[in-house]
Structure formats: structure tokens, C-alpha cells
Write an enzyme that holds these catalytic residues in place. Sequence first.
Site, PDB file in Angstrom:
ATOM      1  N   ASN A 230       8.061 -13.113  -8.578  1.00 11.08           N
ATOM      2  CA  ASN A 230       8.442 -13.600  -7.259  1.00 11.08           C
ATOM      3  C   ASN A 230       8.049 -15.051  -7.004  1.00 11.08           C
ATOM      4  OD1 ASN A 230       5.914 -11.977  -7.396  1.00 11.08           O
ATOM      5  ND2 ASN A 230       5.524 -12.888  -5.400  1.00 11.08           N
TER       6      ASN A 230
ATOM      7  N   GLN B  46      12.113  -8.505  -6.542  1.00 11.14           N
ATOM      8  CA  GLN B  46      12.689  -9.849  -6.503  1.00 11.14           C
ATOM      9  C   GLN B  46      13.987  -9.943  -7.300  1.00 11.14           C
ATOM     10  OE1 GLN B  46      12.802 -12.795  -4.407  1.00 11.14           O
ATOM     11  NE2 GLN B  46      10.646 -12.219  -4.524  1.00 11.14           N
TER      12      GLN B  46
ATOM     13  N   GLY C 103       8.706  -2.279  -0.781  1.00  8.60           N
ATOM     14  CA  GLY C 103       8.229  -2.449  -2.144  1.00  8.60           C
ATOM     15  C   GLY C 103       6.792  -2.045  -2.352  1.00  8.60           C
ATOM     16  N   THR C 104       5.928  -2.347  -1.388  1.00  8.29           N
ATOM     17  CA  THR C 104       4.507  -2.019  -1.542  1.00  8.29           C
ATOM     18  C   THR C 104       4.305  -0.516  -1.658  1.00  8.29           C
ATOM     19  OG1 THR C 104       3.733  -4.005  -0.398  1.00  8.29           O
ATOM     20  CG2 THR C 104       2.245  -2.115  -0.417  1.00  8.29           C
TER      21      THR C 104
ATOM     22  N   CYS D 115       2.581 -13.111   0.558  1.00  4.90           N
ATOM     23  CA  CYS D 115       1.492 -12.154   0.769  1.00  4.90           C
ATOM     24  C   CYS D 115       0.120 -12.803   0.611  1.00  4.90           C
ATOM     25  CB  CYS D 115       1.628 -10.975  -0.193  1.00  4.90           C
ATOM     26  SG  CYS D 115       3.185 -10.084   0.003  1.00  4.90           S
TER      27      CYS D 115
ATOM     28  N   SER E 262      13.125  -3.330  -2.563  1.00  2.00           N
ATOM     29  CA  SER E 262      12.912  -3.524  -1.124  1.00  2.00           C
ATOM     30  C   SER E 262      14.130  -4.186  -0.502  1.00  2.00           C
ATOM     31  CB  SER E 262      11.670  -4.383  -0.880  1.00  2.00           C
ATOM     32  OG  SER E 262      11.384  -4.485   0.499  1.00  2.00           O
TER      33      SER E 262
ATOM     34  N   HIS F  81      14.467  -6.061   2.308  1.00  5.32           N
ATOM     35  CA  HIS F  81      14.402  -7.352   2.990  1.00  5.32           C
ATOM     36  C   HIS F  81      14.549  -8.548   2.054  1.00  5.32           C
ATOM     37  CE1 HIS F  81      10.231  -9.017   2.281  1.00  5.32           C
ATOM     38  NE2 HIS F  81      10.054  -7.793   1.830  1.00  5.32           N
TER      39      HIS F  81
ATOM     40  N   THR G  56      10.227  11.744   9.005  1.00  6.77           N
ATOM     41  CA  THR G  56      11.624  11.664   9.421  1.00  6.77           C
ATOM     42  C   THR G  56      12.235  10.338   8.979  1.00  6.77           C
ATOM     43  OG1 THR G  56      11.170  13.059  11.347  1.00  6.77           O
ATOM     44  CG2 THR G  56      13.190  11.744  11.402  1.00  6.77           C
TER      45      THR G  56
END
Length: 381
Positions: free
Chosen positions: A151, A179, A71-72, A325, A199, A201, A237
Site C-alpha cells: 500500500n 490495495q 480489510g482489518t 494508518c 476492502s 473503500h 445482521t
Amino acid sequence: MDRIYVDHAATSPMHPDVIDKMMKLMGTEFGNPSSIHYFGRSARNIIDEARAEMAKSIGADPNEIIFTSGGTEADNHAIFGVAEAYQQNGKHIITTQIEHHAVLHACEQLEKQGYDVTYLPVNEDGLISLTDLKQALREETILVSIMFANNEVGTIQPISEIGKILADHQAIFHSDAVQAYGLEKINVREEGIDLLSVSAHKINGPKGIGFLFVNKEIKLPSRLFGGEQERKRRAGTENVPAIAGFLEAVRVSQKERDSKQKVYQEYKTAFLSVLDENKIEYSQNGSLDETLPHVLNLSFPGTNVEAMLVNLDLAGIAASSGSACTAGSIDPSHVLVAMYGKGDERLINSIRFSFGLNNTMEQIKYVGQETSKIVQRFTNK
């Protein structure tokens, strides 16, 4: 001690199907997707399949998906990319005071480079005012970046209405949906979104992989230089096993989205019922209606967030004070500051509980009981 994880908004455990897929591919698919031989083509097919299904999940075309490290990077690519590509049209950007720091810090960096950024306030529910947005728009506004859902408190912004406001304006609409993706229905065409960050995760996929949707009409220069991967938009890659794991997580989340919404809402109701039964004083932070189903941010008067988290951890319960974060930071949540102001007691007594994979109703009720005991110890009630 059985430990209970109720911090899924920070990150989520990988789904067993995701782990199985990745373990299998790590032993078989080692080819470079840019190679023209069998091994390269086999890896390329996996990426192409993932790109097509992820695009379909948000109503986009496959060639509008750029794989990122999460996401970042997706947020940074969107914001810095638009700033660079469209600066001839103006240097004004609009965002909100409650964005993830991947957006806020990117905007702060652009301010140092001469860009003008408007940070929209929110009300006590964490919602922006559409009137404020209309008034903030200028002829030279080139980007509006407003998260799909927060979030920390779960508030969902009026994304479709924002898209309609921007439909006849030059400003490009970016939304951080990290989120919300997997739990809320998202269609970038219907909602007028030009750029969307996701994202893996957060949806029981692997860390270190995400995607950025880029409307094919948008010019977005690369932020990484090297090979010609991702149609020359993101060199490097590709991480084939992670992309395959991401796809598996997307499949599961899309299939189970409606049922998860129902279950997580039941968890919320059960958790609050336990607090009520124990006569615990609390208030919910964020919108009671327009909110993510799995996020429950509560203020407990007379308590301290750090002491609460330590005691919860000693009881085997993993919760948080909001954004992972900013964990360990002595500064209060910027989201709660925006909602309530700097002097409000809720800044120092609010806990975020967020539900997900492997949680059970029995666990949630236990968390409610242990939370009640801890609050009672602190408040002597």
C-alpha cells in the site's frame, strides 16, 4: 481554492453509482436478511447477488465469501482463525516485514501466545526473495501471509510463484489484496491462494465493508459469536446497503480495470516528466516494473516529509507519507525501513502520490508543478 486529492491509496471517494444505489436501498430495503418474510427475502437476494459476483471476480465460489467490516477484520479473521484451527499441526507462521499493520500486529499478538513468526525481509524494490521463503518454511509452518501488493510503494509480490511453492506444503496461503483488488487481475485458484482480504473503500465503495475469501477446504472458526449469519462464520445482521454499494463498486472496478491501468500509468509518466522538466532530483521507491499503476512513492533529497506535506496541503494538494494508518506517528515507515535500513535519508523525505476517481491529466501536471516549486524552495535550486 480547488483542492486536488492524490491520496487514493489511503481511501477513495465513493463512485456516484455507489452513492445512488446505497441511497435508494437505505430507503427501501430495511428487512433483516435472516427473516423468512418478503422483506427479509428481498434483502437476502441482494446479499446473495453480491456474494456471487464478488466470488466470480476472483475465480471463487459464492459460499467461499465472508462479508466483513473491512480489510482489518478480514486479515484478523484469517490469521487468528488459522492459528486456532491448525495449531495442532504447528505454531509457525511466515509473513513479511512490509505487511499492513492489520497483519503485523495480529502476528505480534500471536507471538505473545506462543506462536513463532518469521518476518521475511525485502530488497530495495520491496520484493521478497522466493529463496528466503523456501528456507523459512518448516514442517510445522501452518500459515504464510504475504500481501498481494504494498500500500505504500505499490510493489506487487510474486504471488503465483508463492502459491506454487506452497502447493505441496501444509501451510495455508493468505494474501492481503486490499490495495490490489480492482486494479490487478486476481484468480485465487490459478494463484493458489487459500485466504484473500478485500476492502470496499479502496475501490470507490463505502467504508466499513469488505470480504474474506476462504477456500472451502479450509477450516476457519468464527471470531464473532451470536447469530448464524455467513454460514455461522461471522455473526451479526448484515449491512445490506453497504454490501449493495460494495457490489456496485466491484462492478465499476472490474469493468474499468484495464482502462484505469492505462490512464494511471499515463499520470505517472506525466508527473515524472514535469519533475524532469523542472530538473527536480528524485528517486522512485519500489519496483519500477512490478508495481500498482496508481501508486507513486518518491524520495526528494534535501526535503522533509512533514514540511512537504504541509506545503502541499497549503497548495491544495492532498498526498501522504505512506500508510494512513500510521499518519501522525513519529516513527518512520516500516516499509521503507525494511527496504533501505533505519539510517537511510529516504525515510524522512518520501511522499506517496496515488491516483484515482476524479483525477485529471491537468490536475496531475499541476501537482507536478507545485511539487517542483516546493522542492526547489527547500533545496534552493
